[in-house]
Design an enzyme around this catalytic site. Structure first.
Site, short mmCIF file in Angstrom:
data_model
loop_
_atom_site.label_atom_id
_atom_site.label_comp_id
_atom_site.label_asym_id
_atom_site.label_seq_id
_atom_site.Cartn_x
_atom_site.Cartn_y
_atom_site.Cartn_z
N ASP A 39 -54.04 25.43 -1.16
CA ASP A 39 -55.42 25.41 -0.67
C ASP A 39 -56.39 24.75 -1.65
OD1 ASP A 39 -54.99 26.91 1.82
OD2 ASP A 39 -54.47 28.57 0.50
N GLY B 84 -48.12 24.74 -1.56
CA GLY B 84 -48.63 25.58 -2.64
C GLY B 84 -47.96 26.93 -2.63
#
Length: 451
Positions: A41, A71
């Site tokens: 993010d 991620g």
């Protein structure tokens, strides 16, 4: 999958903190249909704030943005996955689902939250603002980033062992129509095995396919200039990065099994945590930036604070430090955590606001007051994986849908995060700007539909 769908793209690997932020400020956006980050993010946070720092931010922020999850938190991707009708997924399954949705095309408006920090600087959030247990776990687990999403599991265990409460004040402007009780979405989305769905036909592209890495582009890459474009600017973007880190969650109430928490008004900043007041992943040797660059002067540790200089005015918010207008609700006391979240997910497998939509024009406020036991807090964590934590009847868990809020920590030290990135500690306030951005989501799915 992207190549077979006939999508042309330019691929750039980011090389340093705020690299993506700089790149999008210099792009000729009319040449591109959208910007996609292959990341956690954190990189999308850079892209959105970079777009809002451009002189033409009103048009720039309409540029569709998307995310392919690589991620450790992948909160937005989890929400996109649910919107597309898939069952909850992690790792490569989540990446495949989001890739399929990207290839199918389509999007929706994306609410953005403008956050004003104690120094007066402002940044824009698409995900969350957190204080207390959530931010503690997120920042303290940075040292375990090599573990991927398991960093949050380990961070949660350590956080529960050293759980603290924080004294503070939360004020908010209630939404005109507020959900009485947040409830989970009905039914389960589709399984990953349904990737056999045939993508919708792709319209012809105006530019030829570009499958290039950053090494293929003119070097050095240009830094942002006063003008939107400069001679020799590369054609970029979609951005490749392996940074990221959506926060992960904890919330709720007292139960048997251990001693309720007591206030800890002198909690120091966690040892080994990132330097205070940093909004983007930390790199070594960050150069000192002039005030005109969109960065505040460096902190005592030497890292500049990335801020947004553009964007719409916050018409719902008085200046920090001044009284709030009538109609606001104020809560004060000891909290284990306070969380303000825009989409449904706080992690790929954490559904913090199961009823939230990308464009509902709301910020969803969740808080857990002091007095909750560790066992009860853990139960809330586990229930949040299914989005059922609000049905547990926890007396310490609170919720409100709002248009704006102000958070005033009264505990001298602690950790505040915006979209999982640590920011300066102190009072902050924020307001929702409905549909300010555009998110590439793919077509909406029907939970439980068959291929």
């Amino acid at each position: 999958m992207i190549s077979e769908a006939g999508l042309s793209f330019n691929l750039i690997q980011t090389e340093r903190q705020n690299h993506a932020r700089e790149l999008v400020q210099g792009l000729s956006l009319s040449e591109w249909d959208g910007i996609v980050t292959v990341s956690g993010d954190g990189l999308l946070y850079e892209v959105l704030n970079g777009l809002l720092e451009r002189p033409d931010w009103e048009e720039a922020v309409k540029t569709p943005v998307g995310i392919l999850p690589c991620g450790s938190g992948n909160a937005l991707a989890g929400a996109v996955n649910q919107h597309g009708g898939f069952e909850p997924a992690l790792g490569i399954d989540l990446l495949l689902n989001c890739s399929l949705l990207l290839c199918r095309g389509g999007g929706c408006p994306l609410d953005l939250l403008s956050v004003t920090l104690a120094s007066g600087s402002r940044c824009f959030s698409f995900l969350s603002v957190a204080w207390g247990f959530v931010s503690d776990v997120d920042i303290q687990s940075e040292r375990f980033r090599a573990l991927g999403s398991a960093r949050f599991t380990l961070g949660t265990v350590l956080g529960l062992a050293t759980l603290h409460t924080y004294c503070g004040r939360l004020s908010y402007l209630p939404a005109t129509v507020e959900p009485v009780s947040p409830t989970p979405a009905h039914g389960l989305p589709r399984a990953k095995s349904e990737l056999t769905l045939v993508p919708a036909p792709v319209p012809p592209m105006a530019h030829s396919p570009l499958h290039r890495s950053v090494s293929d582009l003119p070097l050095p890459l240009p830094l942002p200039q006063p003008a939107l474009t400069s001679p020799g600017s590369p054609e970029p973007l979609p951005i490749l990065s392996l940074n990221g880190g959506g926060p992960e969650l904890a919330v709720d109430w007292g139960g048997a099994g251990d001693v309720p928490l007591s206030p800890d008004p002198l909690l120091p900043s966690p040892p080994g945590s990132p330097k205070a007041a940093v909004l983007a992943p930390i790199t070594e040797g960050s150069p000192e930036m002039p005030a005109s660059s969109g960065l505040l002067p460096p902190t005592p540790d030497g890292d500049p604070v990335a801020i947004s200089t553009g964007g719409p005015p916050d018409h719902l918010l008085p200046p920090l430090g001044t009284p709030l207008p009538p109609g606001w609700v104020t809560l004060e006391g000891d909290f284990v955590l306070i969380l303000a979240i825009s989409p449904s997910h706080l992690g790929a497998d954490l559904v913090a606001a199961p009823h939230a939509r990308f464009d509902d024009g709301l910020v969803h406020l969740c808080w857990v007051r002091g007095g909750i036991s560790r066992a009860a807090l853990l139960r809330l964590f586990l229930a949040m994986e299914r989005g059922s934590h609000f049905s547990l009847g926890c007396p310490q868990l609170g919720y409100a849908a709002a248009r704006a809020f102000r958070l005033e920590p009264l505990t001298p030290r602690g950790v505040l995060t915006v979209d999982g990135e640590q920011v300066e500690y102190g009072p902050l306030q924020a307001q929702v700007h409905p549909g300010l951005g555009t998110l590439i989501t793919g077509p909406p799915g029907c939970p439980g539909r068959k291929p």
